[in-house]
Design a protein around this motif. Structure first.
Motif, PDB file in Angstrom:
ATOM      1  N   LYS A  82      58.326  48.917  12.743  1.00 26.57           N
ATOM      2  CA  LYS A  82      59.952  49.514  13.032  1.00 26.57           C
ATOM      3  C   LYS A  82      60.997  48.340  13.283  1.00 26.57           C
ATOM      4  O   LYS A  82      62.001  48.984  13.054  1.00 26.57           O
ATOM      5  CB  LYS A  82      59.555  50.409  14.536  1.00 26.57           C
TER       6      LYS A  82
ATOM      7  N   ASP B 170      54.939  50.808   8.569  1.00 27.31           N
ATOM      8  CA  ASP B 170      55.556  51.991   8.934  1.00 27.31           C
ATOM      9  C   ASP B 170      55.413  52.141  10.605  1.00 27.31           C
ATOM     10  O   ASP B 170      55.919  52.995  11.396  1.00 27.31           O
ATOM     11  CB  ASP B 170      55.071  53.167   8.523  1.00 27.31           C
ATOM     12  N   ASP B 171      54.209  51.274  11.142  1.00 26.49           N
ATOM     13  CA  ASP B 171      54.266  51.338  12.449  1.00 26.49           C
ATOM     14  C   ASP B 171      55.251  50.052  13.333  1.00 26.49           C
ATOM     15  O   ASP B 171      55.414  50.102  14.396  1.00 26.49           O
ATOM     16  CB  ASP B 171      52.852  51.058  12.980  1.00 26.49           C
TER      17      ASP B 171
ATOM     18  N   THR C 208      55.648  55.352  15.758  1.00 27.35           N
ATOM     19  CA  THR C 208      56.145  56.683  15.934  1.00 27.35           C
ATOM     20  C   THR C 208      56.501  57.196  14.445  1.00 27.35           C
ATOM     21  O   THR C 208      56.598  56.399  13.274  1.00 27.35           O
ATOM     22  CB  THR C 208      57.280  56.779  16.717  1.00 27.35           C
ATOM     23  N   ARG C 209      56.513  58.650  14.294  1.00 31.51           N
ATOM     24  CA  ARG C 209      57.319  59.070  13.152  1.00 31.51           C
ATOM     25  C   ARG C 209      58.376  60.088  13.547  1.00 31.51           C
ATOM     26  O   ARG C 209      58.490  60.408  14.572  1.00 31.51           O
ATOM     27  CB  ARG C 209      56.125  59.658  12.320  1.00 31.51           C
TER      28      ARG C 209
ATOM     29  N   LYS D  78      54.769  61.010  18.375  1.00 35.34           N
ATOM     30  CA  LYS D  78      53.567  59.886  18.053  1.00 35.34           C
ATOM     31  C   LYS D  78      52.356  61.057  18.822  1.00 35.34           C
ATOM     32  O   LYS D  78      52.594  61.108  19.994  1.00 35.34           O
ATOM     33  CB  LYS D  78      53.517  58.824  18.796  1.00 35.34           C
TER      34      LYS D  78
ATOM     35  N   THR E  90      61.508  60.716  18.334  1.00 36.70           N
ATOM     36  CA  THR E  90      60.593  60.298  17.562  1.00 36.70           C
ATOM     37  C   THR E  90      59.233  60.823  18.265  1.00 36.70           C
ATOM     38  O   THR E  90      59.247  61.735  19.272  1.00 36.70           O
ATOM     39  CB  THR E  90      60.537  58.798  17.813  1.00 36.70           C
TER      40      THR E  90
ATOM     41  N   GLY F  42      63.188  57.738  10.324  1.00 37.69           N
ATOM     42  CA  GLY F  42      61.581  57.356   9.441  1.00 37.69           C
ATOM     43  C   GLY F  42      61.880  55.793   8.990  1.00 37.69           C
ATOM     44  O   GLY F  42      60.741  55.526   8.285  1.00 37.69           O
TER      45      GLY F  42
ATOM     46  N   SER G  81      58.427  55.242   3.015  1.00 36.57           N
ATOM     47  CA  SER G  81      58.720  54.037   3.668  1.00 36.57           C
ATOM     48  C   SER G  81      60.130  53.471   3.236  1.00 36.57           C
ATOM     49  O   SER G  81      60.376  53.271   2.023  1.00 36.57           O
ATOM     50  CB  SER G  81      57.741  53.020   3.655  1.00 36.57           C
TER      51      SER G  81
END
Length: 512
Positions: free
Chosen positions: A83, A80-81, A423-424, A439, A437, A383, A347
């Motif tokens: 990207k 998830d980091d 980021t999320r 973070k 985004t 996401g 994810s």
């Protein structure tokens, strides 16, 4: 390893006699039939395939059962980091460089005349005859990996085998591989070593399960080749084409071979991701998919690595709800047409071509960095993970236009990657053209293209519940930006230095 005699059985079954795939439990959405590419197996054929392959399950907590996979699987913490990753379609179809990467399928049908005019009739020159022409003489795994690193990608995922059944690795399961034929090199092995030397995660995609019914010629072409005992009906190539024998026994051997190739890829290259195309989606293949997943995850436990399968639609969602994946990261094909319309929990990834074809074809149009960055931003703001597909030439070179797009993207990420990696999603992914985004305590507002003198964000108007703002900056610049905020919008003044040709990123520090 399964018996070669089972794979090379000689019984000829006409295509018209093939049973229809078991559609039970498969849900169709939209114009694309996600199950049509799968082999038309039955539970009995699948059970026989499982018996044919004696490879034991490695020790570990995973069993080939949905509940066991659910209980023990975790999405890799790095995924998830990350990207952004690189995908690629490169193989025998890159030699004719015509139509698309489904050249083998079209050769015997819609493209037969073009192929015959260019290379000769299939009796003399069939798809198999591209193997010695696929030499990859200019391929440098080190140069490729350096390019991918400079692009800002964190993951490399080549197509180890496409629908055409040709393996790009040094295989003991199949003789139809790049070490024994064509390039005489372990292309996957070389790229794995070079990518990891750059600190990149490395995965593989396997599209091979779709090979069993991939070639579907008109009856006249079939009969012509059958009578001549040529190409598709040459006994030496039965196990490559899977046309001359489509009996139940041959299909069981094919499915066992599919599992064996996956086990080999897993053991030889310890992939961080194992990606499957739509052919695995059908429910009747679940016992085989579960066995591959349990094998993979138990191996990864012994390696002390975090890994994952990635599949499309409901392949690893036995409830037939694509939000209920078990042991798989869901993948969507192409940004916009099939990817999520908004923020999607969990994810997920999108695979997307850099041009108008997945595999290299002469005259293909390549998208510039503006278009590709826009798709990356759209995906990350919702996401997701963006997997950009490249189309190398048969000689192993990546065309300059594709390299230029990658390098421009990498340059932008070198300055603005803070707003992408790790980021999320925010509470909403967009405000007009701007993508968001987050973070830590920062909110990033990313505006594609050249800006005006200010950015106006109605989503950050001063109202009940809106976060307080302590500072606003332009990434890549020094100092704070002036802003005004009322109950209608947040307006941020942009300096003359906000002139990146691809996108501007404003970092909004939220008060604690």
């Amino acid at each position: 390893m399964i018996s070669r005699s089972l794979v090379l059985l000689a019984l000829a079954t006409p295509l018209a006699a093939l049973p229809k795939p078991d559609r039970a439990g498969v849900v169709e959405t939209g114009p694309y039939d996600y199950g049509v590419m799968g082999p038309p197996a039955t539970p009995a054929i699948v059970a026989e395939a499982n018996k044919l392959l004696a490879t034991p399950l490695p020790p570990g907590p995973f069993k080939p059962e949905w509940e066991s996979i659910r209980a023990n699987y975790r999405v890799p913490s790095w995924f998830d980091d990350a990207k952004f990753g690189i995908f690629m379609h490169w193989g025998l179809y890159s030699v004719p460089a015509h139509h698309n990467e489904w050249y083998e399928k079209h050769l015997y049908a819609a493209n037969l005349k073009w192929h015959t005019d260019k290379f000769g009739p299939p009796e003399k020159f069939g798809y198999k005859d591209f193997i010695p022409l696929f030499t990859a003489e200019k391929f440098s795994a080190t140069e490729w990996a350096d390019l991918f690193y400079r692009s800002g990608a964190k993951v490399v995922l080549p197509c180890a085998q496409h629908h055409d059944n040709f393996a790009l690795w040094d295989s003991k399961v199949t003789t139809f591989n790049s070490k024994a034929m064509g390039p005489k090199r372990d292309l996957i092995g070389e790229l794995a070593a070079a990518s990891r030397a750059k600190g990149l995660k490395f995965g593989v995609s396997n599209h091979g399960i779709e090979n069993f019914t991939f070639i579907d010629p008109p009856k006249a072409v079939l009969e012509r080749l059958r009578e001549a005992k040529a190409d598709l009906f040459d006994p030496k190539w039965k196990g490559f084409y899977h046309v001359a024998d489509r009996s139940d026994q041959a299909q069981a051997a094919f499915l066992a071979d599919w599992m064996a190739r996956n086990f080999e890829l897993i053991d030889k290259y310890q992939p961080d991701l194992l990606w499957f195309d739509n052919g695995v989606n059908l429910r009747h293949l679940d016992p085989l998919k579960l066995r591959v997943a349990a094998y993979y995850y138990n191996r990864a436990t012994s390696w002390k690595k975090e890994v994952s399968v990635s599949t499309k639609f409901v392949a690893y969602a036995p409830s037939n709800k694509d939000t209920e994946q078990i042991g798989s990261i869901i993948d969507f094909e192409k940004v916009g047409s099939r990817s999520p319309a908004g923020i999607r929990p969990g994810s997920w990834m999108v695979d997307d071509p850099i041009g108008t074809s997945w595999g290299y074809v002469e005259g293909m149009r390549v998208f510039g960095p503006e278009a590709i960055l826009g798709k990356l931003l759209d995906t990350v703001s919702k996401g997701g993970f963006y997997l950009l597909n490249l189309a190398p030439k048969a000689d192993g070179t990546i065309p300059k236009e594709q390299q230029d797009t990658l390098l421009a993207l990498g340059k932008w990420l070198g300055t603005h990657g803070e707003a992408i990696y790790g980021t999320r999603p925010w509470t909403q992914h967009a405000d007009g053209k701007v993508r968001f985004t987050t973070k830590g305590g920062s909110l990033y507002a990313i505006l594609p293209g050249k800006p005006g003198k200010a950015i106006t964000l109605t989503s950050l108007a001063e109202k009940d519940g809106a976060p307080a703002i302590s500072k606003i900056e332009l990434l890549g610049d020094k100092g704070s930006l002036k802003f005004k905020r009322d109950n209608k919008a947040l307006e941020i003044e942009l300096p003359a230095t906000a002139n990146d040709p691809l996108a501007q990123v404003v970092k909004i520090t939220l008060a604690k």
